[in-house]
Design a protein around this motif. Structure first.
Motif, short mmCIF file in Angstrom:
data_model
loop_
_atom_site.label_atom_id
_atom_site.label_comp_id
_atom_site.label_asym_id
_atom_site.label_seq_id
_atom_site.Cartn_x
_atom_site.Cartn_y
_atom_site.Cartn_z
N LEU A 83 -7.06 86.76 -18.65
CA LEU A 83 -7.79 87.39 -19.75
C LEU A 83 -9.02 88.15 -19.28
O LEU A 83 -9.75 88.71 -20.09
CB LEU A 83 -8.19 86.32 -20.78
N TYR A 84 -9.24 88.15 -17.96
CA TYR A 84 -10.35 88.89 -17.36
C TYR A 84 -9.81 89.68 -16.17
O TYR A 84 -8.93 89.20 -15.46
CB TYR A 84 -11.44 87.95 -16.85
N LYS A 89 -17.02 94.15 -11.42
CA LYS A 89 -17.67 95.05 -12.36
C LYS A 89 -16.86 95.17 -13.65
O LYS A 89 -17.42 95.18 -14.75
CB LYS A 89 -17.89 96.41 -11.71
N ALA A 90 -15.56 95.26 -13.51
CA ALA A 90 -14.69 95.35 -14.69
C ALA A 90 -14.77 94.07 -15.50
O ALA A 90 -14.82 94.10 -16.74
CB ALA A 90 -13.25 95.63 -14.27
N LYS A 91 -14.81 92.92 -14.81
CA LYS A 91 -14.93 91.65 -15.51
C LYS A 91 -16.24 91.58 -16.30
O LYS A 91 -16.27 91.13 -17.45
CB LYS A 91 -14.84 90.49 -14.52
N ALA A 92 -17.32 92.03 -15.68
CA ALA A 92 -18.62 91.99 -16.35
C ALA A 92 -18.62 92.87 -17.60
O ALA A 92 -19.22 92.51 -18.62
CB ALA A 92 -19.71 92.44 -15.38
N ALA A 96 -19.29 91.54 -21.31
CA ALA A 96 -20.38 92.10 -22.10
C ALA A 96 -19.91 92.48 -23.51
O ALA A 96 -20.61 92.19 -24.50
CB ALA A 96 -20.98 93.31 -21.40
N LEU A 97 -18.73 93.10 -23.61
CA LEU A 97 -18.24 93.47 -24.94
C LEU A 97 -17.90 92.23 -25.76
O LEU A 97 -18.21 92.16 -26.96
CB LEU A 97 -17.02 94.38 -24.82
N SER A 161 -7.49 91.65 -22.94
CA SER A 161 -8.57 90.86 -22.34
C SER A 161 -9.24 90.03 -23.42
O SER A 161 -8.92 90.13 -24.61
CB SER A 161 -9.61 91.77 -21.67
N VAL A 162 -10.21 89.23 -23.00
CA VAL A 162 -10.95 88.42 -23.95
C VAL A 162 -11.69 89.29 -24.95
O VAL A 162 -11.94 88.86 -26.10
CB VAL A 162 -11.90 87.46 -23.20
#
Length: 212
Positions: A83-84, A89-92, A96-97, A161-162
């Motif tokens: 889910l991440y 950087k993409a995970k962050a 954040a969203l 994703s989450v």
């Protein structure tokens, strides 16, 4: 694995989606948030979750509250269907969203906030509706702007994703309160795409055993 939740709880809805995406069997235990003054305030449940909120996940002798913490736990312990993103950087960005929705939008229209506005501050139903619309609009405008740079089929390109989990649950909440969503075409398209998937359909509030 047991999930203590309520069919109409936005936070419990998030966790149900994650569990279904990861194909994790679970027993759903209903904690009615209104009946008898709210079953979340009962002695037995409040010992499990002193915050008097749902959801709570119980996995053997381990229990955990807070929907994003639960989803992170599932991500670490049940890695099937990530889910991440793996890139830091993409995970962050995804986190954040998700946090924009979970921390900045959802709490201001949560049940106990609404109850406080109505019962303790004597806010009228009309004023409470304006409160909901005001804070959701601020959040959705920011999300819509971000999606112009990141969205494909879903919030971030074409992979669930989450962030999608959090967005779908919050938009459901917006529709429940009759918030006008016509100004957010990207949000609406992402949610529509998500809600075609079996995991999202299974998790829908109206598809739960305790739905009323």
């Amino acid at each position: 694995m047991k999930l203590y939740g309520y069919w109409r709880s936005t936070a419990a809805y998030r966790v149900r989606i994650a569990l279904h995406l990861k194909d994790i069997p679970f027993e759903s235990i209903s904690i009615h948030l209104v009946k008898n003054g709210g079953e979340q305030h009962g002695r037995e449940y409040s010992e499990l979750n002193p915050n008097h909120l749902v959801p709570t996940l119980v996995d053997g002798d381990f229990s955990l509250n807070q929907s994003l913490a639960i989803i992170d736990y599932l991500e670490q312990s049940k890695p099937k269907y990530a889910l991440y993103p793996s890139d830091a950087k993409a995970k962050a960005k995804v986190q954040a969203l998700a946090l924009d929705i979970v921390c900045e939008v959802h709490p201001l229209n949560n049940l106990r906030v609404q109850q406080y506005l109505a019962n303790s501050l004597n806010i009228s139903a009309e004023a409470k509706q304006l409160w909901l619309e005001h804070w959701m609009a601020i959040g959705f405008k920011a999300i819509e702007k971000q999606l112009t740079a990141s969205a494909g089929q879903y919030c971030f390109a074409d992979t669930i994703s989450v962030a999608d989990i959090c967005l779908v649950a919050q938009v459901y909440n917006a529709h429940r309160f009759k918030v006008d969503m016509s100004a957010y075409p990207l949000i609406n398209q992402v949610v529509e795409n998500c809600n075609k998937l079996p995991a999202f359909i299974k998790a829908l509030p109206e598809n739960q055993a305790d739905a009323q």
